[in-house]
Scaffold this active site. Structure first.
Site, PDB file in Angstrom:
ATOM      1  N   CYS A  89      64.046  49.477  47.551  1.00 45.19           N
ATOM      2  CA  CYS A  89      64.100  50.098  48.669  1.00 45.19           C
ATOM      3  C   CYS A  89      63.895  48.922  49.511  1.00 45.19           C
ATOM      4  O   CYS A  89      63.333  48.997  50.752  1.00 45.19           O
ATOM      5  CB  CYS A  89      62.869  51.219  49.050  1.00 45.19           C
ATOM      6  SG  CYS A  89      63.016  52.323  48.194  1.00 45.19           S
ATOM      7  N   HIS A 142      59.932  46.416  53.153  1.00 43.14           N
ATOM      8  CA  HIS A 142      60.599  47.708  52.349  1.00 43.14           C
ATOM      9  C   HIS A 142      61.294  48.733  53.413  1.00 43.14           C
ATOM     10  O   HIS A 142      60.623  48.438  54.457  1.00 43.14           O
ATOM     11  CB  HIS A 142      59.286  48.626  51.675  1.00 43.14           C
ATOM     12  CG  HIS A 142      59.321  49.801  51.141  1.00 43.14           C
ATOM     13  ND1 HIS A 142      59.921  50.796  51.767  1.00 43.14           N
ATOM     14  CD2 HIS A 142      59.394  50.095  49.747  1.00 43.14           C
ATOM     15  CE1 HIS A 142      59.713  52.007  50.720  1.00 43.14           C
ATOM     16  NE2 HIS A 142      59.507  51.335  49.561  1.00 43.14           N
ATOM     17  N   LYS A 164      49.653  54.489  44.988  1.00 38.87           N
ATOM     18  CA  LYS A 164      49.713  53.262  44.141  1.00 38.87           C
ATOM     19  C   LYS A 164      48.511  52.542  43.874  1.00 38.87           C
ATOM     20  O   LYS A 164      48.147  51.579  43.587  1.00 38.87           O
ATOM     21  CB  LYS A 164      50.498  52.423  45.164  1.00 38.87           C
ATOM     22  CG  LYS A 164      51.925  52.691  45.146  1.00 38.87           C
ATOM     23  CD  LYS A 164      52.735  51.608  46.046  1.00 38.87           C
ATOM     24  CE  LYS A 164      54.016  52.348  46.784  1.00 38.87           C
ATOM     25  NZ  LYS A 164      54.909  52.502  45.928  1.00 38.87           N
ATOM     26  N   ASP A 173      51.988  46.626  56.486  1.00 38.54           N
ATOM     27  CA  ASP A 173      52.302  47.629  55.569  1.00 38.54           C
ATOM     28  C   ASP A 173      51.480  47.128  54.278  1.00 38.54           C
ATOM     29  O   ASP A 173      51.780  46.231  53.614  1.00 38.54           O
ATOM     30  CB  ASP A 173      53.684  47.397  55.287  1.00 38.54           C
ATOM     31  CG  ASP A 173      54.024  48.417  54.095  1.00 38.54           C
ATOM     32  OD1 ASP A 173      53.031  48.936  53.434  1.00 38.54           O
ATOM     33  OD2 ASP A 173      55.243  48.643  53.661  1.00 38.54           O
ATOM     34  N   GLN A 211      51.023  47.445  48.789  1.00 39.01           N
ATOM     35  CA  GLN A 211      51.275  46.908  47.684  1.00 39.01           C
ATOM     36  C   GLN A 211      49.677  45.886  47.717  1.00 39.01           C
ATOM     37  O   GLN A 211      49.523  45.236  46.731  1.00 39.01           O
ATOM     38  CB  GLN A 211      52.260  46.067  47.264  1.00 39.01           C
ATOM     39  CG  GLN A 211      53.746  46.718  47.602  1.00 39.01           C
ATOM     40  CD  GLN A 211      53.882  47.389  46.118  1.00 39.01           C
ATOM     41  OE1 GLN A 211      53.051  47.255  45.192  1.00 39.01           O
ATOM     42  NE2 GLN A 211      54.494  48.586  46.100  1.00 39.01           N
TER      43      GLN A 211
HETATM   44  N1  PLP Z   1      55.755  49.976  51.833  1.00 38.78           N
HETATM   45  C1  PLP Z   1      55.887  49.401  50.532  1.00 38.78           C
HETATM   46  C2  PLP Z   1      55.892  47.894  50.502  1.00 38.78           C
HETATM   47  C3  PLP Z   1      56.098  50.110  49.313  1.00 38.78           C
HETATM   48  O1  PLP Z   1      56.143  49.398  48.199  1.00 38.78           O
HETATM   49  C4  PLP Z   1      56.145  51.407  49.368  1.00 38.78           C
HETATM   50  C5  PLP Z   1      56.521  52.299  48.106  1.00 38.78           C
HETATM   51  O2  PLP Z   1      57.156  51.717  47.302  1.00 38.78           O
HETATM   52  C6  PLP Z   1      56.285  52.117  50.693  1.00 38.78           C
HETATM   53  C7  PLP Z   1      56.061  51.499  51.884  1.00 38.78           C
HETATM   54  C8  PLP Z   1      56.491  53.633  50.856  1.00 38.78           C
HETATM   55  O3  PLP Z   1      55.279  54.192  50.460  1.00 38.78           O
HETATM   56  P1  PLP Z   1      55.197  55.832  50.109  1.00 38.78           P
HETATM   57  O4  PLP Z   1      56.655  56.234  49.551  1.00 38.78           O
HETATM   58  O5  PLP Z   1      54.063  56.099  49.210  1.00 38.78           O
HETATM   59  O6  PLP Z   1      54.906  56.248  51.486  1.00 38.78           O
END
Ligand code: PLP
Length: 415
Positions: A373, A132, A235, A209, A212
């Site tokens: 993203c 992401h 999430k 990270d 998910q």
């Molecule tokens: N990393 C992953 C794999 C994600 O799916 C997301 C959110 O879509 C993020 C990071 C970013 O999360 P946040 O916007 O809640 O900080």
């Protein structure tokens, strides 16, 4: 709350779970809502909504400042979520949990506080093709400032990390590796424990990270063996603007503050300020207190349903949906890893992702379309966008059938 969501035969009772989520009862364009955008954000159970409401009605005050009763209640409720998070991810210590606004802030904290002071020109940070943007851009920003470089571990056409290539790329110039536990586009579950064994052997810290993963898999910091783990609360059935970074205490101890302000100091003098110990050193200013109270309630809720039970049920939904979608002519699925969560990215020949998602919305189905993203991943597959259906444990087999029928219908309209 309906605790123990299984009927007398031990079957997962999804209707009892759904009754806990008020929003799922609404209609969209006069059709019953089918919410398949859970990788984007999840709906909130009543216990979370009520915990936030109760906090503002009964205990609202700032944390760690006032000695009055309300201040103590607010601080206790906020700190209780740190304890719950530590238990939820089996962290060795609650002091290793930094409360953040989400994964994005957690990764930026590591980028600016851990990586920036250490990186030198020609050092490298290893990421993968499936990250992401939140796990790419912060590293690029610190690389620009230091002369370090990003290195990319490739994936296969099926959407699996090529582990041997990842390990080959762990050369002495790599100073940090950063990998998604689960891909937000493909659903691929990466073999974190195996990657962590390889990075540890070479003395390279591994950031995971977990955005998910946390809502779908049991996660265990002692078993995974990574060094940093980021997750986001919204999430995980909790409020937006909440999340956490877990980091080994030896690493946190040596990290300078990222933000400066109230709550993170020991003593402030104009000549020199000294800082609080972790985790408070990284929590400057007034946090999203009510949000963290809600996140605590969300963690309790998820644990009452049971992560193993959630995983088994979501897997059955994934198998059902994959099987049904594969039978649709011209439909291509992106991401067919052997281990994946209930995320299905797809396209239909001749149809644009946004048109598909717009028409599905008119059928009451909420899916995401776009690059998710993850521009580099879209480039890898040579497409500008996909449609993504991401399922949660409150979704049903009947919804999967209606979703597939809706796709058949819009496919004809777009033909
Ligand atoms: N990393 C992953 C794999 C994600 O799916 C997301 C959110 O879509 C993020 C990071 C970013 O999360 P946040 O916007 O809640 O900080």
């Amino acid at each position: 709350m309906n605790a123990m969501p299984h009927d007398r035969t031990g079957r997962f009772d999804v209707e009892r779970v759904r009754a806990d989520f008020p929003l799922l009862a609404r209609k969209v364009h006069d059709k019953p809502l089918i919410y398949f955008d859970n990788a984007n954000t999840t709906q909130k159970p009543l216990v979370v909504i009520e915990a936030v409401d109760r906090f503002y009605r009964e205990s609202n005050a700032n944390v760690a400042r006032a000695v009055h009763q309300l201040g103590e209640e607010a601080t206790a409720a906020y700190e209780a979520t740190r304890d719950k998070l530590a238990r939820f991810i089996n962290a060795p210590s609650r002091n290793e949990i930094v409360l953040t606004s989400g994964t994005t802030q957690a990764i930026n904290l590591v980028a600016y506080s851990y990586a920036l002071p250490r990186l030198k020109p020609d050092d490298e940070i290893l990421v993968t093709t499936m990250e992401h943007h939140a796990n790419i851009v912060p590293w690029q920003l610190v690389c620009e400032r230091t002369g370090a470089k990003l290195k990319i571990a490739p994936i296969s056409e099926r959407g699996e990390l090529i582990v041997e290539r990842f390990i080959d790329l762990l050369t002495p110039s790599v100073k940090l590796a950063a990998v998604a536990h689960v891909s937000n586009v493909l659903g691929t579950i990466n073999p974190i424990a195996e990657l962590a064994r390889a990075t540890r052997r070479r003395g390279i810290p591994l950031l995971v990270d977990g955005s998910q993963a946390a809502p779908h898999l049991p996660i265990d910091m002692r078993a995974l063996g990574c060094d940093f783990y980021a997750l986001t609360g919204h999430k995980l059935y909790g409020p937006t603007g909440t999340g956490a970074l877990w980091a080994r205490k030896e690493l946190l101890r040596d990290m300078p503050p990222f933000f400066g302000g109230g709550e993170m100091i020991r003593e402030v003098r104009f000549e020199k300020t000294t800082f609080a110990d972790p985790p408070h050193r990284f929590e400057a200013g007034t946090p999203n207190i009510a949000g963290f109270v809600g996140l605590g309630a969300a963690i309790d809720y998820v644990e009452s349903v049971g992560r193993d039970r959630i995983g088994t049920y979501e897997h059955a939904l994934l198998d059902h949906a994959t099987h049904a979608l594969k039978a649709i002519p011209g439909l291509r699925i992106f991401g067919e890893a052997g281990h994946k969560t209930a995320v299905i990215s797809f396209l239909i020949e001749g149809a644009h992702a946004h048109d598909l998602a717009t028409l599905l919305d008119y059928e009451g189905v909420a899916v995401r379309s776009g690059h998710h993203c993850a521009h580099p991943l879209m480039q890898f597959y040579g497409v500008p966008a996909t449609v993504r259906a991401s399922l949660a444990f409150y979704n049903t087999h009947d919804e999967v059938d209606r979703f597939v029928e809706a796709i058949q219908k819009v496919r004809k309209l777009l033909a």
